[in-house]
Each structure stands twice: as C-alpha cells, then as structure tokens.
Scaffold this motif. Structure first.
Motif, short mmCIF file in Angstrom:
data_model
loop_
_atom_site.label_atom_id
_atom_site.label_comp_id
_atom_site.label_asym_id
_atom_site.label_seq_id
_atom_site.Cartn_x
_atom_site.Cartn_y
_atom_site.Cartn_z
N ARG A 189 45.98 -1.57 -44.51
CA ARG A 189 47.26 -2.31 -44.53
C ARG A 189 48.22 -1.66 -45.54
NH1 ARG A 189 45.42 -6.93 -44.41
NH2 ARG A 189 46.01 -7.37 -42.24
N ILE A 190 47.67 -1.22 -46.68
CA ILE A 190 48.51 -0.57 -47.68
C ILE A 190 49.12 0.69 -47.12
CG2 ILE A 190 48.49 0.60 -49.92
CD1 ILE A 190 46.29 -1.41 -50.77
N GLN A 191 48.31 1.49 -46.43
CA GLN A 191 48.84 2.72 -45.83
C GLN A 191 49.87 2.39 -44.74
OE1 GLN A 191 48.28 5.74 -47.02
NE2 GLN A 191 47.00 4.76 -48.59
N TYR B 216 47.06 -8.54 -56.14
CA TYR B 216 46.40 -9.67 -56.80
C TYR B 216 45.21 -10.21 -56.01
CZ TYR B 216 50.24 -9.82 -60.15
OH TYR B 216 51.13 -9.51 -61.15
N ASP B 217 45.12 -9.87 -54.75
CA ASP B 217 43.99 -10.31 -53.93
C ASP B 217 42.86 -9.29 -54.03
OD1 ASP B 217 42.38 -11.62 -52.18
OD2 ASP B 217 43.53 -11.08 -50.38
N GLU B 218 42.21 -9.25 -55.15
CA GLU B 218 41.20 -8.22 -55.43
C GLU B 218 39.99 -8.33 -54.50
OE1 GLU B 218 40.18 -8.47 -59.51
OE2 GLU B 218 42.21 -8.01 -60.23
N LYS B 219 39.68 -9.56 -54.08
CA LYS B 219 38.49 -9.74 -53.26
C LYS B 219 38.60 -9.01 -51.92
CE LYS B 219 37.33 -14.28 -55.20
NZ LYS B 219 37.13 -15.71 -54.90
N ASN B 220 39.79 -8.93 -51.41
CA ASN B 220 39.98 -8.35 -50.08
C ASN B 220 40.60 -6.95 -50.13
OD1 ASN B 220 39.13 -10.70 -48.45
ND2 ASN B 220 40.92 -11.66 -49.41
N LEU B 221 40.48 -6.27 -51.28
CA LEU B 221 41.12 -4.97 -51.42
C LEU B 221 40.57 -3.97 -50.40
CD1 LEU B 221 43.02 -3.06 -52.83
CD2 LEU B 221 41.25 -2.61 -54.54
N LYS B 222 39.28 -3.99 -50.19
CA LYS B 222 38.67 -3.04 -49.26
C LYS B 222 39.23 -3.24 -47.86
CE LYS B 222 34.16 -1.35 -47.69
NZ LYS B 222 32.70 -1.54 -47.80
N ASP B 223 39.43 -4.50 -47.46
CA ASP B 223 39.97 -4.79 -46.13
C ASP B 223 41.45 -4.43 -46.03
OD1 ASP B 223 37.49 -5.76 -45.42
OD2 ASP B 223 37.99 -7.83 -45.98
N ASN B 224 42.12 -4.32 -47.18
CA ASN B 224 43.57 -4.10 -47.18
C ASN B 224 43.96 -2.63 -47.33
OD1 ASN B 224 44.56 -6.73 -46.82
ND2 ASN B 224 44.22 -7.22 -48.99
N LEU C 131 50.72 -6.50 -40.00
CA LEU C 131 51.11 -5.81 -41.24
C LEU C 131 51.00 -6.73 -42.45
CD1 LEU C 131 52.34 -3.32 -42.64
CD2 LEU C 131 54.60 -4.27 -42.11
N CYS C 132 51.47 -7.96 -42.31
CA CYS C 132 51.58 -8.86 -43.47
C CYS C 132 50.40 -9.80 -43.63
CB CYS C 132 52.87 -9.69 -43.36
SG CYS C 132 54.36 -8.71 -43.23
N SER C 133 49.71 -10.06 -42.53
CA SER C 133 48.57 -10.95 -42.57
C SER C 133 48.95 -12.29 -43.21
CB SER C 133 47.40 -10.27 -43.29
OG SER C 133 46.26 -11.07 -43.25
#
Length: 1363
Positions: free
Chosen positions: A902-904, A891-899, A848-850
């Motif tokens: 995780r957000i859901q 703030y971690d814009e580079k990994n937004l697609k991967d997250n 969840l938190c990575s």
C-alpha cells in the motif's frame, strides 16, 4: 409742480464725487447689487407690480413694444419728490415706515437694472430716465483734463453710478413707439415704466408664466385688474364675494379659480415688541407697531368644496409670492415675512418670523373652527388641518410644530352631532355608524364600553360620536371600527340591557344594509365576523358559529348544548312569513341546520387549527373516521383539515400536516425509533387501539390519516413563496445558510423563495445511525433534480428591483450547502463528516486507503448519478490526504507488513499526480514534508529529510549499505519519470555514482574489452541505423570507443560515501573524466548486469541495452545470422574504422581514492596518512578533479570547472589547503575567477587567441610528470612558487593542466589573482596540455589582460555553501 427741478438737483448731487475712484466704487457696487437682486425674470416684474399696488393703483397694463421695451403702466399715484428720492437711493424708499405699503428696503426698483441698461419713466406727462450710455460732465477738480486721459493714466475704465442718476428727458427724446403707446393710454394711466430689454425672449416667457398663475395676485392690497397686451391679450381680474369671503379670479371674465380668504389681525405681545425694538436688523416699520395681519387662502370648487393645497403649490407670500417653498402648508399664507432682498429665502433667526410661524398653527385651527359652523363648508374644513413640518435644525419649523402640538390639544374645532365644538381627545369617530342606530344600540352602553377599554388618557365628551374623517384620523382622533364593534357586541356591558326585540331590529338593519348595492359597503365585507344573531344563551354569535335548531339533533335549543343555535324566539320570528326573505338571506350567507356534515363544514373546518382539545380529540377523530369509512366525507373535506391537531405519542397536540406515523402504523419509513427523543411529531396509536372495532384494517386508518396530512416517509419540501430569514429559520433552515450576502455584496438577504429541503435533514448532524438510514432512503427514493432548483433571494431597498423582483442564484440550493457545511454524511468509520471530507465509494480508492480514510457509507445507484453533484464526494486524494494516510499507516505498527504494498502504491499515486499539482498544492506538500516520515529499506520510519536514495541503480532491492538510511522504493517507482521531483519534494538526498568515492584494486587498461567493442562497433552502427537512430550519434561511436574514453579493468571496485562504505560494484562510469571501470572478468554475468546500461549511457543510445548485450555475448556468426533474419545490413570491411590512439599518459596514474590496506568492507574508513611526497586525489561530488599537494604553497591544480557550477566542497577527512580565504566568522568569500562558458566555442570568446600562439610560446614537454600532470621543474627551468632562483630573483609559477587539447579556459582563485597583481612580471602561468605533451608560458599576466593579448578576464561570483 414739475419734476424737472428735482431731477436736475438730484442728478447734480449723485454725480458730485470728490475723486473719480469714489464714483467707480459706487458704480461697481450698484452693478453687483442690481444683477444679484433677482436672477428670476418674474421677480423684478413682481417688484414693479408691488410698486404699483403701493401707489394704490387699481389697474395695471403690461405689454412689450416692438420686442424692445417692456411697458408696465398703472393708474395709481403720480411721482413726487419723495418717490424720486426713493428710486435714486438705497434704504431711502417712501415705504420704509408706511404699514400700508409692502416694501421697506428701498432696493426693489434696483432689480430693473439687472435686466436693462436704460429705463424710461413716465409720470403725469413728464419723462426722465436712467441710462448707462449717458456721459456725465467731467469734473475739472479731478486733476485730469478729461476722461480719456484719466483712463490712460490709470489704466482703468471710468464708470459712474448711472442707476442713481435721473436724467430729465424731453418728450422729443422719447422713442416714438413708447410715446405713441402712452399717448393712446393717457386717460387710463398715470405712471409708466419703459424698460429697454437685454433679452426680450426671457421676458416673454416670464409674462406667459404670470398669466398661467393668476392666483399669485390674491394678496395685493389695491390692484383688481391686470391687462396683458401681449399675444394673446388677457385680462386677469380679482373680485370679492362678500357673503362667504370668497375671492374669485377671472381670466377674460371667466372664473379661473375661487379662494376663501381669511384675514387675522394679531396683537403683538410685549416681549416680541421689546425684542423687535432692540433688533437693529428689523425694518423701522416693524419695530414700533402694535398689531400685525396674516392672511390664509384655500382653494374652493363648487362641486368638490374646499381643496387642500398641493405640496408643489405651497409657497409663502409677502403680499406677492416668494420662492420659499420648503414649508408645506395646506393653505396659502400671506404675512409681512422678513426675507432676503430677492425674496428667495426667509430669515429663520428672525424673532419676527418665528413669532409669525408660531401663530400659523393656532390661527389655522381657529379658522377651521369658524368654517365648520358654516353649512356651506362644514366638515370640508377638516381638509385644512396641517401636518407637522419635517425640517431638521430649522427654528421656524420648530416654532410651528410646538404651536401645532398645543393647538391640537387645546382648540375645540371638531363639531359633534349635537353641533358642539369638541377637542381631539373628547371625540370618537364611529366608522361603523352604530352610534346612529339608537333603535337597537344603547349609546350610553356603547360610550361606556369605549371608556372601559380605552388605553389612552382621553376624556370623552358626553356626546363624543362623529362620522369618520381621514383628516381627523391623521391627527390621532380615536376611531371606533368594526373590530371594536365586534368585541363590544360580545361584551357584558353591551348585552346587559340588550333584548330580543333589539336583536330583531339589528337583524333587520344588517339585512337592509347588506342588500344595498354599494361596493364600498363595510358591512358586506364584515358580515361573517359580526355577531348579530342571538343564541340560546342570549349572547350574540356570528353566522359561522351558529345553527338553526333542528328536530334531528334532539334538544338542540337547550342551554347545555355543546353547539350554538339561534334563540328560539328569534327562530320562530324568522319563520314568520314577513321574515321569509330575511331567513333566506341568513341561509345564503351561511346559517344552516345542524348535522354532522354541516357541523364539520361550519365549525370544525373553519376552526381546524384551534378546534381540537385534549378532551375532544378522540371523539372528533373517531367521528371523522366513521364519516370517512362511510364515504360521507372525501379527500376534499379532509384536505381542509390538515391543520387539525392530532395526539402524539408524547400526548401533545400537533397539526396533522406536521405529524408522522409512529412505527406501530407500519409506515414506509419507520422514523420513530431514530427521532422519538428529538421530535414530538409521531402519531399516537391510541386512536386505533381505543376504537370499538379493533379488527379494522390498519391500512384504512393509514389512508385516513394520510389524507389528513400525516406523513409516513422522508420527502422534499419546497417553499415556493418568499420566506423571511426568520421564517426560514423557524422551519429548520440553518442560520449560517440564511446569512448570505446579496449579489452586490453590500446587503444582507431579507427573504428567500423556492427554498428546498428534506424532512428531518437537520437531525443527520453528527447522528450516524439516523444519517445512515436517512441518506440511504433519500438517495433511493428522492429525485435529486427536485433538490437542485435555483433559489431566489430578495435584498436591498424596498423600492429597488432586488427587493421587489429578487435575484436568482446559481448553485445555492440548501441540500448541497447542508452536506458541504454540516457533518451529516455517514462514513465507513461510523462517524458523520462533511461531504467534502468523505471519499466516494470507489474500489480503487478503497484498495489504496483501506480503513485509514473516511468513505461514504451511502450507496448511490448508477441511474442517479446526479447525487454525486450534490454530495461532491472526494474522488481522489488531496495533498494533505496523502500525508495523512502515510501518517496513519506509520502509527499502525501491527499491520506494517500488510501495508508495504500500500505504501508503494501511495508513492506511485503521488508520482503520478504531483506533476499536475498547483502552486498552492506544492507549497502545502513542501510544508508537510518537513514533518513527514517515510519507510527505509530496512523497514524503519525515518524523517524524510534524513533519507537518501541511490539514483544509479534501478533494481528493486537496496543498492547501498544499511548504514545509509535509504528510501524504500519498488522497481516501478524507482523507474518513474517524476522520481527526481518526488525526491526533491521530500527533501531526500540523491546519491549518484559520481557522488561516491571509487576505490579500485589492481587496475589495468581493458584492452581486450576495448578490442571487443571495436569488433562489434560496425554491427552496432548498422543496427542503430536500421532502428533510425540519428547519424550524429552513430558518427561518434568509433571516436568514443577508440579515442575519447578510457576503459579500465579492476579486480575489485568499492564505492564510499564520505567515510561510509556503500557497496561493491561491477561497473563504474565517470562521464566527466571519460572513464569506464569494469570488474574482472568484464564479460562475467555479474558484470553484465550493469555493463550494457553504462555503455548505452556512454554512447548516448539509451534503450539499446539488450542489443549491446547480444553483440558482446554473441559470436560473429550468431550476430550475422540475426542480422540476416531481420533484414539488417551486414557490415563489410569498409565499414570497419580503426582510429589512431591519442597520445595519453597512463590512465591508471590519474588521481583516485586510495583505500587503506587495512580497510575491510562494512568497517569505518580509517584516516588517511599524510605523505609529503605523495599527492592524494579523489573523485568529488561535482565530477571535478582536484589535485592536492600537502604542505605546498602552490595552489592545487584544478580540473576545468564550468562557470555555472559551484566550487566543490572537499571531503572532511582529507588534509588539504583551503583554496578560498575565509572570514573570521567562518563564512567563505565569493570567488572571482578567470573563466569562460563551457557552452561557448573558443572561437566565440576572447580568452586565448589560438592564432597568436607561436613556436616560441608553445613548448614541447618531453618529461611530463604522468602522475601529477605537471611539468618537471628542470624542463620548465623554474622552481616551485616561492623558491629563490639562480639569478637572485624569486619567480612565482602557477601550473594549469588539462587533458583536452582544445580546453583553453581555466579558473583562478582570489589568492592567485592577488598574487599575480602584486608580483607582476615575476608571476607566470604554465598552461599544460597533457595529452599533447605541450604547454604555453604566459607572462606579464596583468598587461595581457589589460591589452587583451592572449587572455581575457570574466569575473563571476559563485555561491559557495558554508562548511
């Protein structure tokens, strides 16, 4: 001469008052005086004994006759005229100026009247009395005939001062028991007092107390015998031993106690005489005297000698004992102290008393000075040395203390061995008795040593030495004790003239004294420390530091030898036969021949902490290692060397028990690399590398050093004994931990026991590399049970249980506190954090938190789960953690697609846990949402309060136009039970179907759709019954499908949110207006996506969506086949219900949102045109229908509003008449309405009495306007509000319409209420029932409300949001 004449004259004088009030006032004063003089029963007896002593009596008899009369008789002087005057007066006694008599105030006898109402006095054969019952002759001059009349007139009892009125009494009037007693003792007594007792029991007790304290009569001037004729009869007598000034107190001729009495006659200084002469408070007998006397008394026993007075026995005497006991002196002190009348307090401000107290100290030391010269008392006299008084703000105490300080310096009262008297600073108390050993001690050298080492200003006498005395020690006399003697024996001044012969005599002396069977022998206790053996350097050494010479050592007796040996001449003397026992004694107490093993035991082990130096460390350790290799020494010896200092890698010396192996020794825990800059405890490898045999097994060196105490691994340390806070801090415990408060919350903790820590734990603070190594090792090898023992704290006052026994504390162990309060836990982010801020190593949490949260890098074995209790790592996210995690992902814009997933997942966790949040957690969350950003459907971060969410669509994709920023939620989260709470928490605006404006095209009744529903309804009802659905729900299905709900079919259905186009839809369900719109064709697959769901909502059968779809899509044959296969009852014709349609207007004419023809999806909504002849209608946010008539004075028609709803806000793009008046500042006023609860049935409220509606008031409406829902003016025979009618009057008509046949409740605005009150009979309300095509005309509204005829009023203030 007879006393009768004097008594009668005195009685006449003392009863001759001009007014009766004078007699009463004096009587009251005497009454108070007598009762207040002595509350203690003994005190008034003392007064009568003192009177007898002042009358020079030698013998006194005390008895109680018949439990009635106390008799005190004596053989002293008989009464004369002056004595009689003294008894009857105040401050007029015969002792006033007589120095040989004790009293001086003339009040003593008045104390008797506090205990008795009748006192008979016998003197030389005559009697008189003082009697409260005696009635005096009434004075005719008092202007009243008699006493009774006066008391009646003045409402006051008459009393007279009988205490000063002597009454001559004939012997015939005397009670026989008194007369018989006096006659029987007539030869022995001259005077007697017979006191009628009010409480004979108290007097009995007082006499018994007197008999138990016979020494109280020590200072009487004349009385030598007191005879107590009570049960039992006792005779107390006092006799003086002329030889030593002893007074012996006898009881029944047996010695009870002996007392040394000392009388001092003191010259009164002129300044004191001058002050006394001016002091009006001082008695006459003291104001003009030149000398005063003072007595001291100390108890003496033949065996014990002089005894110091106990504190509880220390009272002051003024010839008889007082009750003044706060001044603690070692002797009884008797002087003419000035006290208050009852002798219970001393006048501290009296110049006389202050001078007497100043003389006490000086006179006591003078007395001691005399006693020490008497061989009978000698040094016992020092027991009489007083202490300073500890009374605060007491002038007498200060006078004594000042005098004491001077006397102790100036008085030479200490006797030395030459019978010379010396002062305190001239004397030395020798507790070693060395000053008596002139055979081997040079007394002059001893005195000179003391002078040279004296830190005080004492000037010692030529012969200063005396024996030790604890009393002298208390006042600061210098003591020469064994520690001084030991230093003296080592000093050059002592050894300067010290010879071998002297040493022989000293050895013999110590041998002799040691051999005595004396348990208190100080030499036995100090023999190991006293240096009394001369070494080869002619200096004195103690037995632990010296050896006998031995040939195996070589030149063991030479001067340059490193070790110390007995001087050869002394050694040869000890080897003589005559000294055989002495030598054996020396061996027994520890003097041995020098060998390596003996040297170890004798020199190294006793001095382990200090023996090693930089010069001898290599040599000594190598010697010990060789002895270890040869197994000459074992673990037993090495255990005693743990404090032996070893060389560290920094070339310093540290105790072995504090050292750790450096990495070259290959320890189990290689710590050097981590801590070499922080700790100077790592053992130098030079011991191994410099050894001749370098090929030795390193294991042997490690074993040797380990036995010495060198440590090779991290381990727990338990301090079982109590450590003070300072000691604990010096051992590495954090001061914050040691600053805890005691269990009662009022004290700081002073000490701790059972403290447990781990070596070097303090270095884990903010030290990731070491912390990672440290905790990994500790968790693996140390049992957590050892670290969680209860500690005991000590606190509070020294004599209380908190300080003596301490208190066990639960859950206060140090390691648990340390990880919670110190950043020492290594994390996956390679930092150190508090354990409470670190997550446990759980896969679910990590997924969840990575990388965004801190996880412990400590791996806890499954068999050591108790470590989890110590660390107490976080096992789930806190409220703040969730928001922090979302923020870090943002703030971690580079990994937004991967997250995205995780957000859901985060949302899912919040939805699951927020139900269990506490009030504080919810408040925290609400505060964080104010600045929280969430992800929108078009993958943008927006402030949560700026987001929307469409509640009617549970599909995973966006259901609204991108123009509205909607929260991105997956299918699972959209369907979560707590979704509403989640949206409320984040302040996300919720959009429902009815919040959207519907624009339809080419709509018409969906008759085929309705017929299909009627067709399948029998099957649906059977299926619902089979599934156990409530019969109440099933019974409503036909009515809803055939009568209550309008089914409408349209070519196109578009939804708008304010001006913004949202989307097209295939189904629109308005439950409030009971309308269901479907897009043509209603049975298309597209429409069927949402249609079953909406139908289930309409029929209140949620969960049957698939069933509905099957029934609508399937043929009758397919349905029957399915029913048969599932044993569901197939409906018959009797199950088919066809209801008669209700009369309704064309539903398509109901007001709805009109879409401009030029509008296209995804474009802005154009302003609507204002057509004066057309009504503009929308479906608003609160499911209420508003009918608006532009530029019309009539208040627009309202759809019925429940009382708990706010009046709806209108879309801003419509030009409408405001229904509520505004204030100038733009705020809306609260609205008062005629309203009723929609939850109540009509029968329960008094709004309209349905039974009262008659044919005359209920009209049929033939031409109801189906568009507006209002009646045409022609049918109503009225015009619009404000129009002039034919008859010249203006009528105001308010139309209130409804479709429901049973809805009799409607609102009125403030304007409407004001209008009806103003217009009275010209105001009408038409209540129109559209579906019934009927209406009611209500006139005289005000009267109907007052009389409750057809109408009732309920005022409800509705909160209206400001625009």
């Amino acid at each position: 001469m007879s006393l009768k004449q004097y008594i009668e004259e005195l009685s006449s004088q003392n009863t001759d008052y001009k007014f009766p009030e004078q007699a009463i006032n004096q009587a009251e004063s005497l009454k108070s005086l007598s009762s207040d003089l002595y509350t203690d029963n003994i005190r008034f007896i003392y007064e009568l004994i003192q009177n007898a002593d002042d009358a020079q009596a030698k013998n006194i008899i005390l008895t109680i006759l018949g439990d009635q009369y106390l008799i005190i008789a004596h053989d002293g002087k008989i009464f004369d005229e002056k004595d009689l005057q003294g008894l009857c007066g105040i401050n007029n006694g015969t002792k006033k100026k007589d120095l040989d008599k004790t009293g001086y105030k003339g009040l003593g006898f008045k104390a008797v009247f506090g205990k008795s109402d009748c006192v008979i006095i016998y003197s030389n054969g005559e009697y008189f009395r003082f009697d409260s019952s005696y009635k005096i002759k009434w004075n005719k001059e008092w202007k009243t005939a008699n006493q009774e009349l006066w008391e009646k007139e003045n409402d006051r009892q008459f009393i007279y001062p009988w205490q000063i009125n002597p009454i001559w009494t004939d012997s015939q009037q005397i009670p026989n028991l008194i007369l018989n007693f006096i006659n029987s003792k007539q030869k022995q007594i001259h005077v007697a007092y017979a006191i009628l007792l009010n409480n004979h029991g108290e007097i009995h007790s007082a006499i018994q107390q007197l008999k138990q304290q016979p020494y109280m009569f020590l200072f009487l001037r004349n009385i030598s015998q007191l005879t107590f004729l009570t049960e039992p009869t006792d005779i107390i007598s006092i006799a003086r031993d002329v030889n030593h000034g002893l007074k012996k107190v006898y009881i029944n001729k047996k010695i009870d106690s002996q007392w040394i009495i000392k009388r001092f006659e003191l010259d009164i200084p002129d300044d004191i005489l001058n002050k006394l002469a001016k002091d009006t408070k001082a008695p006459d007998k003291l104001r003009f005297i030149k000398k005063a006397e003072m007595f001291f008394a100390t108890k003496y026993k033949d065996v014990v000698g002089i005894e110091k007075l106990r504190d509880q026995d220390s009272i002051l005497f003024s010839y008889l004992p007082t009750k003044i006991s706060e001044y603690k002196f070692p002797v009884l002190i008797n002087a003419n102290f000035l006290t208050n009348v009852n002798r219970e307090q001393i006048h501290t401000d009296s110049v006389w008393n202050q001078w007497l107290f100043a003389k006490i100290a000086d006179q006591i030391f003078q007395w001691i000075k005399e006693l020490v010269k008497d061989n009978k008392f000698r040094f016992q006299a020092y027991r009489l040395i007083p202490w300073k008084l500890n009374l605060i703000n007491n002038l007498l105490s200060k006078q004594f203390n000042d005098s004491f300080a001077i006397a102790i310096k100036q008085c030479n009262f200490i006797l030395n061995r030459k019978n010379q008297l010396l002062k305190v600073d001239e004397v030395i108390m020798d507790s070693t008795s060395m000053s008596k050993q002139r055979k081997f001690i040079n007394i002059d050298a001893m005195r000179q040593y003391i002078i040279d080492n004296n830190k005080s200003s004492s000037q010692y006498a030529e012969h200063p030495f005396i024996d030790y005395d604890s009393n002298l020690n208390e006042i600061g006399v210098k003591e020469f004790h064994w520690n001084n003697c030991i230093d003296m024996f080592k000093s050059d001044i002592f050894l300067k003239n010290y010879s071998i012969e002297n040493n022989k005599q000293m050895i013999v002396y110590f041998y002799t004294e040691y051999s005595k069977n004396d348990t208190n022998n100080s030499i036995k206790m100090k023999i190991e420390e006293i240096p009394f053996l001369m070494d080869q350097n002619n200096r004195l050494q103690s037995i632990k530091d010296i050896y006998f010479p031995t040939e195996t050592i070589g030149d063991s007796g030479t001067v340059d030898s490193e070790d110390l040996f007995v001087q050869k001449t002394i050694f040869n003397w000890l080897n003589e036969k005559a000294q055989k026992e002495i030598k054996q004694w020396l061996k027994d107490i520890g003097v041995e021949e020098r060998t390596d093993l003996v040297y170890l035991h004798k020199t190294i082990i006793p001095n382990a902490a200090t023996y090693i130096t930089m010069e001898n460390t290599m040599k000594t350790i190598k010697m010990l290692f060789i002895l270890f290799q040869k197994k000459v020494i074992t673990k037993k010896e090495l255990d005693q060397l743990k404090k032996l200092k070893l060389l560290t890698i920094r070339e310093t010396l540290v105790a072995a028990e504090q050292c750790f192996f450096s990495d070259q020794y290959k320890p189990r825990s290689p710590l050097e690399d981590y801590l070499k800059t922080k700790e100077d405890k790592f053992l130098s490898y030079d011991y191994v590398s410099s050894h001749p045999c370098k090929n030795e097994d390193l294991t042997e060196w490690r074993e040797f050093f380990s036995t010495l105490g060198v440590q090779e691994e991290l381990h727990p340390i338990v301090y079982h004994r109590a450590l003070t806070s300072y000691e604990a801090a010096s051992r590495g415990f954090c001061e914050e931990y040691l600053s805890i408060i005691s269990p009662d919350g009022k004290h700081s903790v002073d000490a701790f026991s059972e403290l447990t820590t781990i070596t070097f734990i303090q270095h884990t603070k903010n030290n990731y590399e070491f912390a990672n190594f440290f905790w990994s090792y500790v968790v693996k090898y140390i049992s957590p049970e050892i670290l969680t023992q209860k500690i005991r704290v000590y606190w509070g006052h020294a004599d209380k249980r908190g300080a003596t026994d301490g208190t066990l504390l639960e859950d206060s162990d140090y390691v648990k506190w340390f990880v919670k309060n110190i950043k020492c836990i290594p994390t996956t982010e390679k930092t150190c954090e508090l354990s409470s801020n670190v997550f446990s190593d759980q896969k679910e949490l990590k997924d969840l938190c990575s990388k965004y949260m801190s996880f412990s890098s400590i791996s806890i074995p499954q068999n050591k789960t108790q470590w989890n209790e110590i660390f107490n790592f976080k096992t789930k996210l806190s409220v703040n953690d969730y928001f922090d995690l979302i923020e870090k992902i943002r703030y971690d814009e580079k990994n937004l697609k991967d997250n995205l997933e995780r957000i859901q997942s985060l949302y899912s966790h919040i939805l699951k846990e927020m139900y269990y949040w506490s009030v504080d957690e919810r408040n925290t969350a609400k505060e964080r949402t104010k600045s929280s950003y969430l992800l929108t459907e078009n993958i943008q971060w927006k402030l949560s309060s700026d987001l929307y969410f469409y509640m009617e669509d549970n599909r995973a994709n966006n259901a609204l136009n991108d123009a509205i920023p909607c929260l991105k939620l997956d299918f699972k989260n959209r369907n979560d039970l707590h979704l509403h709470d989640f949206l409320e928490l984040f302040n996300i605006k919720q959009i429902r179907m009815n919040d959207l404006n519907l624009a339809d095209e080419k709509s018409s009744p969906a008759e085929y759709f309705r017929s299909k529903l009627i067709e399948i309804s029998p099957f649906l009802k059977k299926w619902l019954k089979y599934e156990g659905v409530s019969t109440d729900v099933i019974s409503l299905i036909d009515r809803k499908l055939q009568q209550e709900y309008d089914l409408i079919e349209s070519d196109n259905l578009q939804l708008f949110y304010h001006k913004i186009f949202v989307r097209e839809t295939t189904v629109y369900f308005d439950n409030k207006r009971k309308q269901l719109y479907v897009k043509r064709p209603w049975d298309s697959e597209t429409t069927f996506i949402d249609l079953p769901n909406k139908l289930c909502q309409l029929l209140n059968i949620q969960g049957f969506e698939k069933n509905i779809r099957f029934l609508l899509k399937g043929t009758i044959e397919e349905i029957k086949k399915h029913f048969n296969s599932n044993s569901i009852e197939i409906p018959t014709k009797k199950d088919i219900v066809i209801l008669e349609p209700l009369l309704k207007t064309d539903v398509l004419q109901q007001p709805k949102f009109s879409l401009p023809s030029e509008f296209k999806p995804n474009t802005s909504l154009a302003p609507m045109k204002k057509d004066r002849s057309t009504e503009t209608c929308i479906t608003n946010n609160n499911d209420h229908l508003l009918v608006l008539t532009p530029q019309c004075q009539v208040v627009p028609q309202h759809y019925q509003i429940p009382f708990y709803d706010a009046i709806p806000a209108l879309p801003v793009q419509l030009s409408i008449q405001n229904m509520r008046p505004r204030k100038e500042n733009g705020e809306r006023l609260s609205t008062s309405v005629l309203i009723g609860s929609s939850e109540n049935s009509v029968d329960d409220i008094e709004f309209i009495d349905i039974c009262s509606i008659t044919d005359s008031s209920l009209m049929s409406v033939a031409n109801l306007n189906h568009i507006t829902g209002e009646c045409d003016a022609s049918d109503l025979d009225t015009g619009r509000i404000g129009e002039e009618m034919k008859n010249g009057k203006t009528y105001y008509i308010e139309v209130k319409s409804t479709r429901a046949y049973n809805q009799h409740i409607f609102p009125l605005s403030i304007n409407q209420i004001e209008t009806l009150l103003q217009q009275r009979e010209n105001y009408f309300i038409y209540r129109v029932y559209i579906d019934e095509k009927k209406f009611i005309v209500l006139d005289n509204i005000r009267w109907r409300l007052m009389q409750k005829q057809q109408l009732a009023c309920l005022l409800q203030i509705l909160t209206v949001p400001s625009e």
